[in-house]
Write an enzyme that holds these catalytic residues in place. Structure first.
Site, PDB file in Angstrom:
ATOM      1  N   THR A  76       0.816  -1.209   0.000  1.00  0.00           N
ATOM      2  CA  THR A  76       0.000   0.000   0.000  1.00  0.00           C
ATOM      3  C   THR A  76       0.854   1.266   0.000  1.00  0.00           C
ATOM      4  OG1 THR A  76      -1.516   1.262   1.398  1.00  0.00           O
ATOM      5  CG2 THR A  76      -0.095  -0.268   2.530  1.00  0.00           C
ATOM      6  N   ASP A  77       0.274   2.355  -0.484  1.00  0.00           N
ATOM      7  CA  ASP A  77       0.982   3.650  -0.429  1.00  0.00           C
ATOM      8  C   ASP A  77       1.054   4.196   0.996  1.00  0.00           C
ATOM      9  OD1 ASP A  77      -1.688   4.371  -0.087  1.00  0.00           O
ATOM     10  OD2 ASP A  77      -1.701   5.901  -1.657  1.00  0.00           O
ATOM     11  N   GLU A  78       0.248   3.610   1.912  1.00  0.00           N
ATOM     12  CA  GLU A  78       0.230   4.154   3.280  1.00  0.00           C
ATOM     13  C   GLU A  78       1.564   3.985   4.002  1.00  0.00           C
ATOM     14  OE1 GLU A  78      -3.157   3.451   5.686  1.00  0.00           O
ATOM     15  OE2 GLU A  78      -4.547   3.544   4.011  1.00  0.00           O
ATOM     16  N   TYR A 132      -1.946  -0.423  10.990  1.00  0.00           N
ATOM     17  CA  TYR A 132      -2.064  -1.098   9.686  1.00  0.00           C
ATOM     18  C   TYR A 132      -0.860  -0.782   8.814  1.00  0.00           C
ATOM     19  CZ  TYR A 132      -3.312  -1.580   4.750  1.00  0.00           C
ATOM     20  OH  TYR A 132      -3.277  -1.871   3.403  1.00  0.00           O
ATOM     21  N   LYS A 137       2.191  -3.217   7.366  1.00  0.00           N
ATOM     22  CA  LYS A 137       2.480  -3.417   5.943  1.00  0.00           C
ATOM     23  C   LYS A 137       3.929  -2.985   5.636  1.00  0.00           C
ATOM     24  CE  LYS A 137       0.102  -4.567   2.956  1.00  0.00           C
ATOM     25  NZ  LYS A 137      -0.263  -5.881   2.383  1.00  0.00           N
TER      26      LYS A 137
HETATM   27  P1  NAD Z   1      -9.619  -7.302   2.026  1.00  0.00           P
HETATM   28  O1  NAD Z   1      -9.647  -7.029   3.485  1.00  0.00           O
HETATM   29  O2  NAD Z   1     -10.825  -7.048   1.205  1.00  0.00           O
HETATM   30  O3  NAD Z   1      -9.206  -8.833   1.777  1.00  0.00           O
HETATM   31  C1  NAD Z   1      -8.204  -9.459   2.509  1.00  0.00           C
HETATM   32  C2  NAD Z   1      -8.343 -10.970   2.283  1.00  0.00           C
HETATM   33  O4  NAD Z   1      -7.303 -11.613   3.028  1.00  0.00           O
HETATM   34  C3  NAD Z   1      -9.680 -11.543   2.773  1.00  0.00           C
HETATM   35  O5  NAD Z   1     -10.225 -12.407   1.800  1.00  0.00           O
HETATM   36  C4  NAD Z   1      -9.290 -12.316   4.033  1.00  0.00           C
HETATM   37  O6  NAD Z   1     -10.124 -13.435   4.292  1.00  0.00           O
HETATM   38  C5  NAD Z   1      -7.859 -12.724   3.713  1.00  0.00           C
HETATM   39  N1  NAD Z   1      -7.072 -12.987   4.922  1.00  0.00           N
HETATM   40  C6  NAD Z   1      -6.972 -12.188   6.022  1.00  0.00           C
HETATM   41  N2  NAD Z   1      -6.209 -12.778   6.954  1.00  0.00           N
HETATM   42  C7  NAD Z   1      -5.801 -13.978   6.428  1.00  0.00           C
HETATM   43  C8  NAD Z   1      -5.001 -15.036   6.913  1.00  0.00           C
HETATM   44  N3  NAD Z   1      -4.463 -15.002   8.140  1.00  0.00           N
HETATM   45  N4  NAD Z   1      -4.772 -16.100   6.111  1.00  0.00           N
HETATM   46  C9  NAD Z   1      -5.321 -16.156   4.862  1.00  0.00           C
HETATM   47  N5  NAD Z   1      -6.111 -15.192   4.364  1.00  0.00           N
HETATM   48  C10 NAD Z   1      -6.358 -14.108   5.141  1.00  0.00           C
HETATM   49  O7  NAD Z   1      -8.363  -6.493   1.477  1.00  0.00           O
HETATM   50  P2  NAD Z   1      -8.143  -5.738   0.092  1.00  0.00           P
HETATM   51  O8  NAD Z   1      -8.656  -4.361   0.214  1.00  0.00           O
HETATM   52  O9  NAD Z   1      -8.601  -6.604  -1.001  1.00  0.00           O
HETATM   53  O10 NAD Z   1      -6.543  -5.654   0.083  1.00  0.00           O
HETATM   54  C11 NAD Z   1      -5.780  -6.735  -0.413  1.00  0.00           C
HETATM   55  C12 NAD Z   1      -4.302  -6.390  -0.291  1.00  0.00           C
HETATM   56  O11 NAD Z   1      -4.026  -5.202  -1.033  1.00  0.00           O
HETATM   57  C13 NAD Z   1      -3.839  -6.117   1.137  1.00  0.00           C
HETATM   58  O12 NAD Z   1      -2.554  -6.657   1.284  1.00  0.00           O
HETATM   59  C14 NAD Z   1      -3.812  -4.596   1.233  1.00  0.00           C
HETATM   60  O13 NAD Z   1      -2.843  -4.180   2.166  1.00  0.00           O
HETATM   61  C15 NAD Z   1      -3.422  -4.223  -0.182  1.00  0.00           C
HETATM   62  N6  NAD Z   1      -3.901  -2.914  -0.648  1.00  0.00           N
HETATM   63  C16 NAD Z   1      -5.219  -2.555  -0.527  1.00  0.00           C
HETATM   64  C17 NAD Z   1      -5.667  -1.330  -1.041  1.00  0.00           C
HETATM   65  C18 NAD Z   1      -7.113  -0.900  -0.970  1.00  0.00           C
HETATM   66  O14 NAD Z   1      -7.435   0.241  -1.314  1.00  0.00           O
HETATM   67  N7  NAD Z   1      -8.038  -1.743  -0.562  1.00  0.00           N
HETATM   68  C19 NAD Z   1      -4.748  -0.466  -1.655  1.00  0.00           C
HETATM   69  C20 NAD Z   1      -3.399  -0.852  -1.730  1.00  0.00           C
HETATM   70  C21 NAD Z   1      -2.995  -2.085  -1.245  1.00  0.00           C
HETATM   71  O1  DAU Z   2      -4.155   3.998   0.388  1.00  0.00           O
HETATM   72  C1  DAU Z   2      -4.357   2.614   0.310  1.00  0.00           C
HETATM   73  C2  DAU Z   2      -5.199   2.162   1.476  1.00  0.00           C
HETATM   74  O2  DAU Z   2      -6.527   2.641   1.220  1.00  0.00           O
HETATM   75  C3  DAU Z   2      -5.210   0.649   1.667  1.00  0.00           C
HETATM   76  O3  DAU Z   2      -3.911   0.229   2.001  1.00  0.00           O
HETATM   77  C4  DAU Z   2      -6.181   0.238   2.768  1.00  0.00           C
HETATM   78  O4  DAU Z   2      -6.236  -1.169   2.850  1.00  0.00           O
HETATM   79  C5  DAU Z   2      -7.547   0.793   2.420  1.00  0.00           C
HETATM   80  O5  DAU Z   2      -8.463   0.488   3.456  1.00  0.00           O
HETATM   81  C6  DAU Z   2      -7.491   2.300   2.182  1.00  0.00           C
HETATM   82  O6  DAU Z   2      -7.208   3.004   3.432  1.00  0.00           O
HETATM   83  P1  DAU Z   2      -7.968   4.355   3.838  1.00  0.00           P
HETATM   84  O7  DAU Z   2      -7.887   4.477   5.290  1.00  0.00           O
HETATM   85  O8  DAU Z   2      -7.527   5.494   3.005  1.00  0.00           O
HETATM   86  O9  DAU Z   2      -9.473   3.961   3.354  1.00  0.00           O
HETATM   87  P2  DAU Z   2     -10.908   4.182   4.039  1.00  0.00           P
HETATM   88  O10 DAU Z   2     -11.920   3.787   3.007  1.00  0.00           O
HETATM   89  O11 DAU Z   2     -10.995   3.563   5.376  1.00  0.00           O
HETATM   90  O12 DAU Z   2     -10.976   5.757   4.229  1.00  0.00           O
HETATM   91  C7  DAU Z   2     -10.844   6.644   3.136  1.00  0.00           C
HETATM   92  C8  DAU Z   2     -10.878   8.048   3.690  1.00  0.00           C
HETATM   93  O13 DAU Z   2     -12.206   8.319   4.171  1.00  0.00           O
HETATM   94  C9  DAU Z   2      -9.958   8.277   4.867  1.00  0.00           C
HETATM   95  O14 DAU Z   2      -9.443   9.598   4.818  1.00  0.00           O
HETATM   96  C10 DAU Z   2     -10.865   8.130   6.095  1.00  0.00           C
HETATM   97  C11 DAU Z   2     -12.193   8.633   5.578  1.00  0.00           C
HETATM   98  N1  DAU Z   2     -13.398   7.995   6.168  1.00  0.00           N
HETATM   99  C12 DAU Z   2     -13.457   6.638   6.200  1.00  0.00           C
HETATM  100  C13 DAU Z   2     -14.544   5.987   6.718  1.00  0.00           C
HETATM  101  C14 DAU Z   2     -14.616   4.487   6.782  1.00  0.00           C
HETATM  102  C15 DAU Z   2     -14.449   8.774   6.624  1.00  0.00           C
HETATM  103  O15 DAU Z   2     -14.407  10.021   6.551  1.00  0.00           O
HETATM  104  N2  DAU Z   2     -15.535   8.143   7.138  1.00  0.00           N
HETATM  105  C16 DAU Z   2     -15.632   6.781   7.224  1.00  0.00           C
HETATM  106  O16 DAU Z   2     -16.662   6.265   7.746  1.00  0.00           O
END
Ligand code: NAD
Ligand code: DAU
Length: 351
Positions: A132-134, A157, A161
């Protein structure tokens, strides 16, 4: 080309799109989806693949080292695309240890299993870590994250990562494990768990519930349609240079409040509601602890080296996403029962 590809976390949001893309793109390969099916994992996301000849699902936990070693020994995976993780920042604030166990120990277990199974024979093998970019921390009003930006994670988180990224690179330098990494910005699209901002807002608008905006809604995120991320992952998987990291982002920055207003406007139109009806539901709530102000990605490396560019513009991507959630009520209703209700109470009602 790899013949047995292990994808971890394939039942989650991004993982399910990656699994679908790989199953279609590599008909000669066997695609193994390994997932623990936590609250975030949902096999409904992959119902359409159940009959695919080259798709296999295994319920397993990456924190179980013996299980990982046994699965590598049984199947002889020659490539790994590692997405399994605890992924929601707010949950990491409520319960950091789960993130440390899954995201750090789980990743090391996979690295160890790959290393033992490949036993120094690295030709044609690849361990791809999706991150992730975080990990780069929080930007001010100016600037972009590049692959050279120093790590500065600020939530449990992102710290977990970041730690997993460091370990993946350590296995490259120390043991020569053939690794590649990517760090992506915020994804949106179908199948995202409704704890994340966009599906949460869509669902609350649908049910005319308050729309919780943290702080003043001025935090900025760089949004990318999930299928564009999956395509980038395929390119890095095929052509990314070993030991390298590729930043992936939408070049699409939105302040949260503007994004929420956009979703309100589009949904009022689709639901036949009066203009402004959903915006009236916006409710400013207590800010997230340590809330990063701004993320924005410089994706020029993957663009220049691998020819990647996002195909969806935000307006069409958001419309597609809203249509998907409105058309898949059963998917949403199933998820919104039980455990999720308890989490919602803790996060939004009892604060
Ligand atoms: P998600 O939470 O939707 O899915 C995570 C999956 O991992 C789920 O299916 C869960 O069952 C599985 N999992 C969790 N713990 C596990 C374990 N111990 N063993 C096996 N499986 C397990 O997450 P996502 O949003 O699809 O993100 C996927 C990946 O991409 C993560 O590594 C996250 O850090 C990264 N990522 C997410 C975003 C985003 O915006 N969502 C952006 C950049 C990177
Ligand atoms: O940048 C990549 C990341 O983006 C991934 O690594 C994470 O897995 C993914 O969850 C996401 O993280 P964020 O924290 O940016 O996403 P989230 O959807 O939780 O929140 C987006 C923005 O909105 C953030 O600034 C917090 C705000 N927010 C979020 C929620 C859930 C609100 O204002 N209200 C809310 O209820």
């Amino acid at each position: 080309m790899a013949e047995k590809i292990l994808i971890t976390g394939g039942a989650g949001f991004i993982g399910s799109h990656v699994v679908r893309l790989f199953v279609g793109a590599y008909p000669q390969a066997q695609i193994f989806n390994l997932d623990k099916l936590t609250y975030a994992g949902n096999l409904e996301n992959l119902r359409d693949l159940e009959q695919a000849r080259n798709y296999h699902f295994t319920k397993a936990d990456i924190t179980d080292a013996e299980q990982m070693n046994a699965l590598f020994a049984e199947h002889g995976f020659d490539a790994v695309v590692h997405l399994a993780a605890e992924s929601h920042v707010d949950r990491s604030i409520l319960n950091p240890l789960e993130f440390i166990t899954t995201n750090i120990i789980g990743t090391v277990n996979l690295l160890n299993a790959a290393r033992a199974s490949w036993a120094g024979q690295f030709e044609g093998r690849r361990f791809y870590h999706v991150s992730t970019d975080e990990v780069y921390g929080s930007l001010g009003a100016e600037g972009l994250f590049t692959e050279e930006t120093a790590y500065d994670p600020r939530s449990p988180y992102s710290a977990s990562k970041a730690s997993s990224d460091h370990l993946v690179r350590a296995y490259f330098h120390t043991y020569g494990l053939p690794v590649v990494l990517s760090n992506c910005s915020n994804n949106y699209g179908p199948n995202q768990f409704p704890e994340k901002l966009i599906p949460l807002i869509i669902n609350n608008i649908k049910h005319k519930k308050p729309l919780p905006v943290y702080g003043q809604g001025l935090n900025v995120r760089d949004w990318l349609y999930v299928e564009d991320h999956a395509k980038a992952i395929r390119l890095v998987f095929e052509g990314g240079r070993l030991g390298q990291t590729y930043n992936i982002g939408g070049m699409n920055e939105w302040r949260n409040i503007d994004l929420v207003r956009l979703v309100c406007r589009v949904m009022d139109g689709k639901l036949g509601r009066a203009e402004g009806e959903s915006e009236a539901l916006i409710s400013y709530v207590k800010d997230r602890a340590g809330h990063d102000l701004r993320y924005a990605i410089d994706a020029s490396k993957i663009r220049h080296e691998l020819g990647w560019t996002p195909e969806h513009d935000f307006e069409s991507g958001i419309r597609k996403t809203i249509d998907w959630y409105l058309a898949n009520e059963a998917w949403l209703d199933d998820i919104l029962s039980g455990d999720y209700q308890r989490y919602y109470e803790e996060q939004y009602v009892r604060r």
